[in-house]
Write a protein that holds these residues in place. Sequence first.
Motif, PDB file in Angstrom:
ATOM      1  N   LEU A 149       0.840  -1.195   0.000  1.00 31.84           N
ATOM      2  CA  LEU A 149       0.000   0.000   0.000  1.00 31.84           C
ATOM      3  C   LEU A 149       0.875   1.244   0.000  1.00 31.84           C
ATOM      4  O   LEU A 149       2.068   1.184   0.321  1.00 31.84           O
ATOM      5  CB  LEU A 149      -0.905  -0.016   1.232  1.00 31.84           C
ATOM      6  N   SER A 150       0.260   2.380  -0.330  1.00 34.68           N
ATOM      7  CA  SER A 150       1.037   3.625  -0.417  1.00 34.68           C
ATOM      8  C   SER A 150       1.625   4.023   0.931  1.00 34.68           C
ATOM      9  O   SER A 150       2.607   4.770   0.991  1.00 34.68           O
ATOM     10  CB  SER A 150       0.145   4.743  -0.962  1.00 34.68           C
ATOM     11  N   ALA A 151       1.039   3.566   2.034  1.00 44.20           N
ATOM     12  CA  ALA A 151       1.539   3.914   3.369  1.00 44.20           C
ATOM     13  C   ALA A 151       2.806   3.146   3.745  1.00 44.20           C
ATOM     14  O   ALA A 151       3.498   3.523   4.694  1.00 44.20           O
ATOM     15  CB  ALA A 151       0.458   3.644   4.414  1.00 44.20           C
ATOM     16  N   ALA A 152       3.125   2.092   3.030  1.00 42.01           N
ATOM     17  CA  ALA A 152       4.288   1.262   3.379  1.00 42.01           C
ATOM     18  C   ALA A 152       5.586   2.020   3.122  1.00 42.01           C
ATOM     19  O   ALA A 152       5.797   2.557   2.031  1.00 42.01           O
ATOM     20  CB  ALA A 152       4.261  -0.038   2.573  1.00 42.01           C
ATOM     21  N   ARG A 153       6.464   2.050   4.123  1.00 46.08           N
ATOM     22  CA  ARG A 153       7.760   2.726   4.001  1.00 46.08           C
ATOM     23  C   ARG A 153       8.931   1.793   4.353  1.00 46.08           C
ATOM     24  O   ARG A 153      10.055   2.028   3.929  1.00 46.08           O
ATOM     25  CB  ARG A 153       7.800   3.952   4.921  1.00 46.08           C
ATOM     26  N   PHE A 154       8.656   0.801   5.168  1.00 49.93           N
ATOM     27  CA  PHE A 154       9.718  -0.083   5.656  1.00 49.93           C
ATOM     28  C   PHE A 154       9.248  -1.537   5.584  1.00 49.93           C
ATOM     29  O   PHE A 154       8.051  -1.799   5.444  1.00 49.93           O
ATOM     30  CB  PHE A 154      10.085   0.261   7.110  1.00 49.93           C
ATOM     31  N   VAL A 155      10.233  -2.445   5.700  1.00 48.00           N
ATOM     32  CA  VAL A 155       9.928  -3.868   5.732  1.00 48.00           C
ATOM     33  C   VAL A 155      10.588  -4.466   6.972  1.00 48.00           C
ATOM     34  O   VAL A 155      11.787  -4.288   7.198  1.00 48.00           O
ATOM     35  CB  VAL A 155      10.439  -4.596   4.474  1.00 48.00           C
ATOM     36  N   LYS A 156       9.781  -5.120   7.776  1.00 52.42           N
ATOM     37  CA  LYS A 156      10.264  -5.779   9.001  1.00 52.42           C
ATOM     38  C   LYS A 156      10.323  -7.292   8.766  1.00 52.42           C
ATOM     39  O   LYS A 156       9.365  -7.892   8.264  1.00 52.42           O
ATOM     40  CB  LYS A 156       9.315  -5.466  10.159  1.00 52.42           C
ATOM     41  N   PHE A 157      11.445  -7.887   9.130  1.00 55.74           N
ATOM     42  CA  PHE A 157      11.633  -9.340   8.967  1.00 55.74           C
ATOM     43  C   PHE A 157      11.774  -9.976  10.354  1.00 55.74           C
ATOM     44  O   PHE A 157      12.440  -9.422  11.241  1.00 55.74           O
ATOM     45  CB  PHE A 157      12.903  -9.638   8.169  1.00 55.74           C
ATOM     46  N   THR A 158      11.178 -11.141  10.525  1.00 55.89           N
ATOM     47  CA  THR A 158      11.263 -11.854  11.792  1.00 55.89           C
ATOM     48  C   THR A 158      11.745 -13.280  11.547  1.00 55.89           C
ATOM     49  O   THR A 158      11.266 -13.964  10.637  1.00 55.89           O
ATOM     50  CB  THR A 158       9.893 -11.899  12.497  1.00 55.89           C
ATOM     51  N   SER A 159      12.693 -13.703  12.394  1.00 56.92           N
ATOM     52  CA  SER A 159      13.242 -15.062  12.296  1.00 56.92           C
ATOM     53  C   SER A 159      12.396 -16.054  13.086  1.00 56.92           C
ATOM     54  O   SER A 159      11.622 -15.683  13.974  1.00 56.92           O
ATOM     55  CB  SER A 159      14.665 -15.104  12.855  1.00 56.92           C
ATOM     56  N   ALA A 160      12.600 -17.308  12.798  1.00 52.39           N
ATOM     57  CA  ALA A 160      11.941 -18.378  13.548  1.00 52.39           C
ATOM     58  C   ALA A 160      12.424 -18.386  14.995  1.00 52.39           C
ATOM     59  O   ALA A 160      13.576 -18.066  15.285  1.00 52.39           O
ATOM     60  CB  ALA A 160      12.255 -19.727  12.897  1.00 52.39           C
ATOM     61  N   ARG A 213      16.436 -17.150   3.730  1.00 54.25           N
ATOM     62  CA  ARG A 213      17.089 -16.026   4.395  1.00 54.25           C
ATOM     63  C   ARG A 213      17.183 -14.841   3.456  1.00 54.25           C
ATOM     64  O   ARG A 213      17.036 -14.964   2.239  1.00 54.25           O
ATOM     65  CB  ARG A 213      18.491 -16.409   4.860  1.00 54.25           C
ATOM     66  N   LEU A 214      17.451 -13.707   4.046  1.00 57.76           N
ATOM     67  CA  LEU A 214      17.661 -12.487   3.289  1.00 57.76           C
ATOM     68  C   LEU A 214      19.141 -12.352   2.936  1.00 57.76           C
ATOM     69  O   LEU A 214      20.002 -12.776   3.713  1.00 57.76           O
ATOM     70  CB  LEU A 214      17.219 -11.289   4.144  1.00 57.76           C
ATOM     71  N   VAL A 215      19.433 -11.767   1.771  1.00 57.33           N
ATOM     72  CA  VAL A 215      20.807 -11.434   1.399  1.00 57.33           C
ATOM     73  C   VAL A 215      20.808 -10.011   0.836  1.00 57.33           C
ATOM     74  O   VAL A 215      20.162  -9.745  -0.185  1.00 57.33           O
ATOM     75  CB  VAL A 215      21.378 -12.411   0.352  1.00 57.33           C
ATOM     76  N   VAL A 216      21.489  -9.116   1.538  1.00 56.52           N
ATOM     77  CA  VAL A 216      21.614  -7.716   1.112  1.00 56.52           C
ATOM     78  C   VAL A 216      23.097  -7.422   1.011  1.00 56.52           C
ATOM     79  O   VAL A 216      23.740  -7.100   2.013  1.00 56.52           O
ATOM     80  CB  VAL A 216      20.933  -6.759   2.112  1.00 56.52           C
ATOM     81  N   PHE A 222      24.842  -9.036   9.487  1.00 56.17           N
ATOM     82  CA  PHE A 222      23.754  -9.248  10.449  1.00 56.17           C
ATOM     83  C   PHE A 222      22.418  -8.737   9.926  1.00 56.17           C
ATOM     84  O   PHE A 222      21.372  -9.088  10.468  1.00 56.17           O
ATOM     85  CB  PHE A 222      24.096  -8.636  11.810  1.00 56.17           C
ATOM     86  N   LYS A 223      22.439  -7.899   8.875  1.00 61.77           N
ATOM     87  CA  LYS A 223      21.172  -7.455   8.273  1.00 61.77           C
ATOM     88  C   LYS A 223      20.511  -8.578   7.478  1.00 61.77           C
ATOM     89  O   LYS A 223      19.297  -8.538   7.255  1.00 61.77           O
ATOM     90  CB  LYS A 223      21.411  -6.255   7.351  1.00 61.77           C
ATOM     91  N   SER A 224      21.294  -9.544   7.028  1.00 67.80           N
ATOM     92  CA  SER A 224      20.759 -10.630   6.190  1.00 67.80           C
ATOM     93  C   SER A 224      20.189 -11.721   7.084  1.00 67.80           C
ATOM     94  O   SER A 224      20.789 -12.777   7.299  1.00 67.80           O
ATOM     95  CB  SER A 224      21.864 -11.169   5.266  1.00 67.80           C
ATOM     96  N   ILE A 225      19.022 -11.483   7.592  1.00 68.12           N
ATOM     97  CA  ILE A 225      18.375 -12.305   8.612  1.00 68.12           C
ATOM     98  C   ILE A 225      18.136 -13.731   8.108  1.00 68.12           C
ATOM     99  O   ILE A 225      17.811 -13.956   6.944  1.00 68.12           O
ATOM    100  CB  ILE A 225      17.054 -11.620   9.034  1.00 68.12           C
ATOM    101  N   LYS A 226      18.294 -14.684   9.029  1.00 70.07           N
ATOM    102  CA  LYS A 226      18.155 -16.103   8.696  1.00 70.07           C
ATOM    103  C   LYS A 226      16.752 -16.613   9.051  1.00 70.07           C
ATOM    104  O   LYS A 226      16.041 -16.016   9.859  1.00 70.07           O
ATOM    105  CB  LYS A 226      19.191 -16.930   9.466  1.00 70.07           C
ATOM    106  N   ALA A 227      16.395 -17.754   8.471  1.00 66.88           N
ATOM    107  CA  ALA A 227      15.189 -18.518   8.846  1.00 66.88           C
ATOM    108  C   ALA A 227      13.966 -17.616   8.998  1.00 66.88           C
ATOM    109  O   ALA A 227      13.317 -17.580  10.046  1.00 66.88           O
ATOM    110  CB  ALA A 227      15.454 -19.303  10.132  1.00 66.88           C
ATOM    111  N   ILE A 228      13.610 -16.933   7.932  1.00 65.00           N
ATOM    112  CA  ILE A 228      12.521 -15.944   7.971  1.00 65.00           C
ATOM    113  C   ILE A 228      11.161 -16.644   8.069  1.00 65.00           C
ATOM    114  O   ILE A 228      10.864 -17.576   7.323  1.00 65.00           O
ATOM    115  CB  ILE A 228      12.564 -15.059   6.710  1.00 65.00           C
ATOM    116  N   VAL A 229      10.327 -16.150   9.001  1.00 61.41           N
ATOM    117  CA  VAL A 229       8.959 -16.662   9.117  1.00 61.41           C
ATOM    118  C   VAL A 229       7.919 -15.574   8.891  1.00 61.41           C
ATOM    119  O   VAL A 229       6.735 -15.888   8.714  1.00 61.41           O
ATOM    120  CB  VAL A 229       8.711 -17.326  10.488  1.00 61.41           C
ATOM    121  N   LYS A 230       8.341 -14.305   8.941  1.00 60.92           N
ATOM    122  CA  LYS A 230       7.362 -13.222   8.751  1.00 60.92           C
ATOM    123  C   LYS A 230       8.008 -12.025   8.069  1.00 60.92           C
ATOM    124  O   LYS A 230       9.130 -11.642   8.405  1.00 60.92           O
ATOM    125  CB  LYS A 230       6.766 -12.789  10.107  1.00 60.92           C
TER     126      LYS A 230
END
Length: 307
Positions: A149-160, A213-216, A222-230
């Motif tokens: 949506l237009s209100a989205a500015r950031f993305v939050k990632f959560t690990s298992a 996982r994320l790869v940036v 440490f920004k490339s979070i592992k085992a993403i569930v959300k």
Amino acid sequence: MLIKTRPAFRDHDVTDPAVFQARRVLLKAMGLASAAPWTLAAATEDRQSIADANAVTPARLVEQYNNYYELAFDKESVAQLARHIAVEPWQIEIAGEVEKPGVYSLEDILRDHPLQERIYRLRCVEGWSAVIPWLGFPLADLLKRAQPLSAARFVKFTSAAQPEAMPKLRAGAMLDWPYVEGLRLDEAMHPLTMLASGMYGRDLPKQNGAPLRLVVPWKYGFKSIKAIVKIELTRRAPLTSWSRYAPSEYGFYANVNPAVAHPRWTQTSERVLGSDFFTPRRKTELFNGYADQVGQLYSQMDLKHFF
């Protein structure tokens, strides 16, 4: 398909994982004067790989030297402890400021996103680096599917969070669990940002962040979070785990930047994973060498303030 993001990386740098698995530990091999010829040949190959800072790092080094604080605070025991993490079945929730929130199985996500191989340098804030061939797909493709949506500015990632398999998480040690990371939406949508389900031509090992996982590549590892569930799109910047723990040491952006010192580790140079005391350190590059691709994202920012 191989996407080479840096011309210094060559096709033949991606070695068959079976070859990596057959190699002996370099330091041991160097001391075996009477060893079989194939052993010495493997050691020589390792030395050549390590001497070339742009060569792909041997898989066995990447798989045996891991930060995974839910499991342990040392690196050497992570691979053993990670065996207890359950990765099947696996679901990922997409939530927040999106038109189409939902919970998706990993199989559904991977079926809809053909995997690409990309060779990126991983630069740890602790001052070491490795060159890794990842298998994955652009994060932007998944986010577009959810329709931000237009209100989205950031993305939050959560690990298992699996207390039964994660000793340090179970004990509530050091960080507030589960592990949380975040990106600006434009960073998340950048073509270099990817979700990885494999490396070295096969599925991700658990200690390296399986199953997804994320790869940036232009940010510290440490920004490339592992085992993403959300994955949650938000209006405000999420408070990330390391920023909560030590805000003066770990900024939200965490871009690789040799001009911004860390209290405990130099950021002007890095040790190539597997190198020894006598190997010269590699000079660290702004944005980990991807300044041409991502520098415009921060053109109006004071990078020493927004570190």
